[in-house]
Design a protein around this motif. Structure first.
Motif, PDB file in Angstrom:
ATOM      1  N   THR A 234      -2.647  11.796  48.615  1.00 27.71           N
ATOM      2  CA  THR A 234      -1.515  11.530  49.519  1.00 27.71           C
ATOM      3  C   THR A 234      -1.106  10.055  49.467  1.00 27.71           C
ATOM      4  O   THR A 234       0.086   9.735  49.389  1.00 27.71           O
TER       5      THR A 234
ATOM      6  N   LEU B 117       0.765   9.354  46.213  1.00 28.32           N
ATOM      7  CA  LEU B 117       2.137   9.889  46.276  1.00 28.32           C
ATOM      8  C   LEU B 117       3.011   9.100  47.236  1.00 28.32           C
ATOM      9  O   LEU B 117       4.185   8.852  46.988  1.00 28.32           O
TER      10      LEU B 117
ATOM     11  N   VAL C  55       7.392  12.399  52.151  1.00 32.76           N
ATOM     12  CA  VAL C  55       6.197  12.621  51.324  1.00 32.76           C
ATOM     13  C   VAL C  55       4.956  12.750  52.209  1.00 32.76           C
ATOM     14  O   VAL C  55       4.126  13.639  52.012  1.00 32.76           O
TER      15      VAL C  55
ATOM     16  N   SER D 106       2.805  16.181  52.582  1.00 27.20           N
ATOM     17  CA  SER D 106       1.409  16.063  52.143  1.00 27.20           C
ATOM     18  C   SER D 106       0.459  16.413  53.292  1.00 27.20           C
ATOM     19  O   SER D 106      -0.555  17.072  53.094  1.00 27.20           O
TER      20      SER D 106
ATOM     21  N   GLN E 235       8.717  12.886  43.279  1.00 28.84           N
ATOM     22  CA  GLN E 235       7.557  12.674  44.176  1.00 28.84           C
ATOM     23  C   GLN E 235       7.675  13.562  45.413  1.00 28.84           C
ATOM     24  O   GLN E 235       6.699  14.168  45.857  1.00 28.84           O
TER      25      GLN E 235
ATOM     26  N   ALA F 107       5.259  16.745  46.446  1.00 26.95           N
ATOM     27  CA  ALA F 107       4.614  16.853  47.763  1.00 26.95           C
ATOM     28  C   ALA F 107       4.980  18.183  48.431  1.00 26.95           C
ATOM     29  O   ALA F 107       4.130  18.850  49.021  1.00 26.95           O
TER      30      ALA F 107
END
Length: 487
Positions: free
Chosen positions: A61, A64, A221, A225, A411, A415
């Motif tokens: 996480t 990302l 994100v 996540s 990205q 996620a």
């Protein structure tokens, strides 16, 4: 066109494309290798670092999240610093992060190392694609992108297998000790051969845009996540709060970019229809790839009882084949255009994922290897052709913005894909155990995991079908060579 916007290719070939390409590929390969190799090491890290799976998830996480924050401003960074400056900075962060990870004795130190590595990767990915667009003419870009695909896909292919071998005989630290000399070599090679190929325009820096971009993409994100973590569902306050704040900041970011004369991220790239079609297909592909790369190793280890090394070996042929197919698909794209690659590729992906949704605890490993290999053949037919065709439609001054948009949204898509896949997996397991006659039986837990994995693969198939419907709108972009020479 005035002198300040002279295209680097006007001045004659002062550099050789091959050494520049090699410099970029070495660092890109190691970045991808350490990222995927660490996934196999997670179960080992739980014991060694005495952390929970939810805490371990932060190693991915955090990576990302850093990319989600950094990549949106990469379009701006590419126009402020030279190719060589960005290359050296990227490798310096990667080397520092890798050395820190190799020496890490606690989760906190490893987490810092992952952020440093992500900064290096976040600088390298946009630099790589932007440089390829500049140093190769349109008719050779497919092949060049294919070579990138070969190297970038080969790293995730050998990452899990090599990591499983290292963990079995040495320790997880060696994932990073092996990467370190390769990165140092890449830095020295790049210092010797990397040339400045981009034009520095130094557009004004808008602090509000950077803040809104960071909160917007970072929030999305993080939210997705977090939703993919164990013991967290989509209705939890932190997930909802992150997604709402992220979406609101992103909306304000878009409004601000549209109102500025010189925006941080030029959203006029969305005026080019083939760029948009290519972008949609890449985002759907990323969701398929990342969700499959997460669910399949979990199924092999938890549903089939394989060791990390055995799971890595099952995934190896598909990854290697994907890498080998990339340059072939790049050359075929240069000859025939995207449609005759992308449509069959998505049909293959959808059919394979439908077969995957029928796997059981008794499915043969040979079948799984064939299915995994077939899936990645399909993926190789989609990714590079769609990406290259989309970027080809943009004028050269929008290359940094086009690559920034593509890489940023990848990205977010990654996620989203992993979070949804994990949620479907968890819900499937829960549903199975609820109807189980003997929920305490260990075999029932394995069957429950397999049941959840089947549903996750159906999600991947649905994504592939949406991609197939989109693919019928794709058409080849004819790049006017004379216009290119005038840029």
């Amino acid at each position: 066109m005035n002198a300040s916007h002279t295209h680097p290719l006007d001045e004659g070939p002062k550099y050789k494309p091959l050494p520049i390409l090699i410099s970029l590929l070495i660092s890109g390969f190691i970045g991808m290798f350490s990222e995927t190799a660490l996934n196999i090491a997670i179960s080992d890290l739980l014991v060694v670092l005495q952390i929970t799976p939810a805490t371990a998830q932060w190693l991915t996480t955090g990576f990302l999240l850093t990319l989600g924050i950094l990549v949106p401003i990469s379009g701006l960074i590419l126009q402020w610093f030279t190719t060589r400056q960005l290359f050296v900075a990227s490798l310096a962060f990667s080397i520092l992060g890798t050395l820190t990870a190799a020496l890490a004795g606690s989760f906190e130190v490893l987490m810092v190392a992952r952020v440093l590595q992500a900064i290096g990767t976040g600088l390298m990915i946009p630099l790589m694609f932007n440089t390829i667009l500049i140093i190769f003419p349109p008719e050779k870009r497919g092949a060049a992108m294919g070579v990138i695909g070969l190297v970038m896909m080969f790293a995730p292919a050998i990452g899990p297998t090599l990591a499983g071998l290292l963990i079995e005989h040495l320790s997880w630290h060696w994932i990073f000790w092996i990467s370190l000399p390769c990165l140092v070599f890449g830095l020295v090679f790049g210092i010797l051969f990397m040339k400045n190929v981009s034009v520095i325009t130094k557009p004004p820096i808008d602090v509000y845009s950077i803040i809104l971009s960071t909160i917007g993409f970072g929030g999305l994100v993080f939210g997705f996540s977090k939703a993919g973590e164990e013991h967290t569902d989509w209705g939890s306050s932190i997930v909802v709060f992150s997604l709402v704040i992220g979406a609101a900041a992103l909306f304000l970011f878009v409004l601000r970019q549209l109102s500025m004369k010189k925006p941080m991220m030029n959203l006029s790239v969305f005026k080019y229809p083939m760029f948009v079609v290519g972008l949609v297909m890449i985002l759907l592909c990323m969701m398929i790839i990342l969700s499959t790369m997460l669910i399949l190793p979990l199924y092999l280890q938890n549903g089939r009882g394989l060791t990390p090394l055995e799971a890595g070996l099952v995934l190896l042929p598909g990854g290697v084949l994907n890498g080998l197919m990339s340059p072939i698909m790049g050359s075929l794209f240069d000859k025939y255009g995207p449609k005759w690659l992308v449509i069959p590729g998505l049909i293959i992906a959808a059919v394979v994922l439908w077969f995957f949704s029928g796997v059981t605890t008794a499915s043969s490993l040979a079948l799984l290897i064939v299915l995994h290999s077939s899936l990645f053949i399909g993926i190789s037919m989609i990714m590079m052709p769609a990406q290259t065709n989309g970027l080809n439609q943009l004028p050269s001054e929008l290359y940094p913005d086009g690559t920034a948009v593509m890489n940023t949204l990848q990205q977010v898509a990654g996620a989203v894909g992993t979070a949804v896949a994990v949620s479907i997996l968890s819900n499937g397991m829960t549903d199975y155990m609820r109807t189980s006659v003997n929920p305490l039986d260990p075999l029932e837990a394995i069957k429950a995991f397999t049941f959840g994995a089947q549903h996750s693969f159906l999600f991947g198939m649905a994504i592939a079908i949406i991609g197939l419907m989109t693919a019928f709108f794709i058409r080849r972009v004819r790049v006017d060579k004379q216009a290119m020479q005038q840029l």
